[in-house]
Scaffold this motif. Structure first.
Motif, PDB file in Angstrom:
ATOM      1  N   HIS A  55     -18.328  10.142 -31.464  1.00 42.24           N
ATOM      2  CA  HIS A  55     -19.646  10.005 -30.814  1.00 42.24           C
ATOM      3  C   HIS A  55     -20.692  10.944 -31.415  1.00 42.24           C
ATOM      4  N   ASP A 115     -26.327   0.127 -30.921  1.00 38.30           N
ATOM      5  CA  ASP A 115     -27.011   0.497 -29.675  1.00 38.30           C
ATOM      6  C   ASP A 115     -28.445   0.898 -29.995  1.00 38.30           C
ATOM      7  N   HIS A 123     -22.470  10.272 -33.890  1.00 37.94           N
ATOM      8  CA  HIS A 123     -23.624   9.457 -34.271  1.00 37.94           C
ATOM      9  C   HIS A 123     -24.605   9.256 -33.112  1.00 37.94           C
ATOM     10  N   CYS A 124     -24.180   9.511 -31.885  1.00 37.11           N
ATOM     11  CA  CYS A 124     -25.071   9.326 -30.738  1.00 37.11           C
ATOM     12  C   CYS A 124     -26.183  10.376 -30.775  1.00 37.11           C
ATOM     13  N   CYS A 127     -24.285   2.002 -34.670  1.00 36.22           N
ATOM     14  CA  CYS A 127     -23.305   1.308 -33.832  1.00 36.22           C
ATOM     15  C   CYS A 127     -23.881   0.047 -33.182  1.00 36.22           C
ATOM     16  N   LEU A 171     -28.633   9.193 -33.380  1.00 36.28           N
ATOM     17  CA  LEU A 171     -29.516   8.146 -32.854  1.00 36.28           C
ATOM     18  C   LEU A 171     -30.681   8.776 -32.081  1.00 36.28           C
ATOM     19  N   CYS A 178     -24.156   4.304 -25.095  1.00 35.03           N
ATOM     20  CA  CYS A 178     -23.055   4.871 -24.314  1.00 35.03           C
ATOM     21  C   CYS A 178     -23.478   6.118 -23.524  1.00 35.03           C
ATOM     22  N   THR A 187     -24.848   8.956 -25.567  1.00 30.41           N
ATOM     23  CA  THR A 187     -26.242   8.770 -25.981  1.00 30.41           C
ATOM     24  C   THR A 187     -27.185   9.140 -24.840  1.00 30.41           C
TER      25      THR A 187
HETATM   26 FE1  FES Z   1     -23.540   3.640 -29.744  1.00 30.33          FE
HETATM   27 FE2  FES Z   1     -23.166   6.071 -28.575  1.00 30.33          FE
HETATM   28  S1  FES Z   1     -21.689   4.585 -29.113  1.00 30.33           S
HETATM   29  S2  FES Z   1     -24.944   5.200 -29.343  1.00 30.33           S
END
Ligand code: FES
Length: 146
Positions: free
Chosen positions: A123, A59, A125-126, A57, A129, A82, A85
Motif C-alpha cells: 500500500h 483508484d 502507492h496509496c 492501481c 496517489l 482503499c 488512501t
Molecule cells: Fe488503490 Fe490504495 S489500493 S489507492
C-alpha cells in the motif's frame, strides 16, 4: 437471537475486524480511515483549485484546495480508493493546511508514509496517489493564477 445478544455479537465482530486491520496496517491508520479528516467536496466558492487523478492501481483521488496569498487555507479530498488512501488523504491534508504551496510541493510519498507510521509494502502507492493528486492540483492552480 435476543437483541442485546445481537448487539453484543455485532460489537465483537467489529472488534475482531478492527484488530485484524490494526495487525495489517496500524492503529493510527485504521483510526484515520474509520474517521477521515478533511473528507468531502467543499462548496464551489471555497475551492481555488481541484484535481482528479487515477493512480497505478486504478483508484482515483480528488483534491480541493482553498489558497490565499500562496498559503493553503483549506485542503479537502475524496477517493474511491482503499482505507490506506483515505488515511493518506487525511494525513496529507492535515500536513498542508496553513502551509505554503512551496512546502506542499516538497512533500514526498515517504513523508506521508512516515507520518502514517508505515504503510504495508503493498500500500505504499496509496501515499504516492495522495502526493501526486495534491501536486497536480497545485500545478493547475499555478497555471490558472500566474
Ligand atoms: Fe488503490 Fe490504495 S489500493 S489507492
Amino acid at each position: 437471537m435476543p437483541s442485546d445478544n445481537l448487539d453484543k455479537w455485532v460489537e465483537e465482530i467489529q472488534k475482531e475486524i478492527f484488530e485484524e486491520e490494526v495487525k495489517r496496517y496500524n492503529k493510527y491508520i485504521v483510526e484515520l480511515f474509520q474517521d477521515p479528516k478533511n473528507w468531502g467536496k467543499p462548496p464551489e466558492d471555497q475551492i481555488s483549485a481541484w484535481h482528479a487523478y487515477e493512480g497505478s492501481c486504478g483508484d482515483t483521488m480528488q483534491f480541493f484546495l482553498k489558497i490565499k496569498e500562496n498559503i493553503i487555507e483549506k485542503a479537502n479530498f475524496i477517493t474511491d480508493g482503499c482505507g490506506a488512501t483515505i488515511a493518506a488523504g487525511s494525513q496529507i491534508t492535515m500536513m498542508v493546511e496553513g502551509k505554503s504551496l512551496e512546502f506542499a510541493e516538497k512533500l514526498k510519498p515517504i513523508d506521508i508514509d512516515n507520518a502514517l507510521q508505515g504503510l504495508p509494502d503493498d500500500h505504499k502507492h496509496c501515499a504516492e496517489l495522495a502526493v501526486t493528486t495534491l501536486k497536480r492540483a497545485i500545478e493547475k492552480y499555478k497555471i490558472q493564477n500566474p
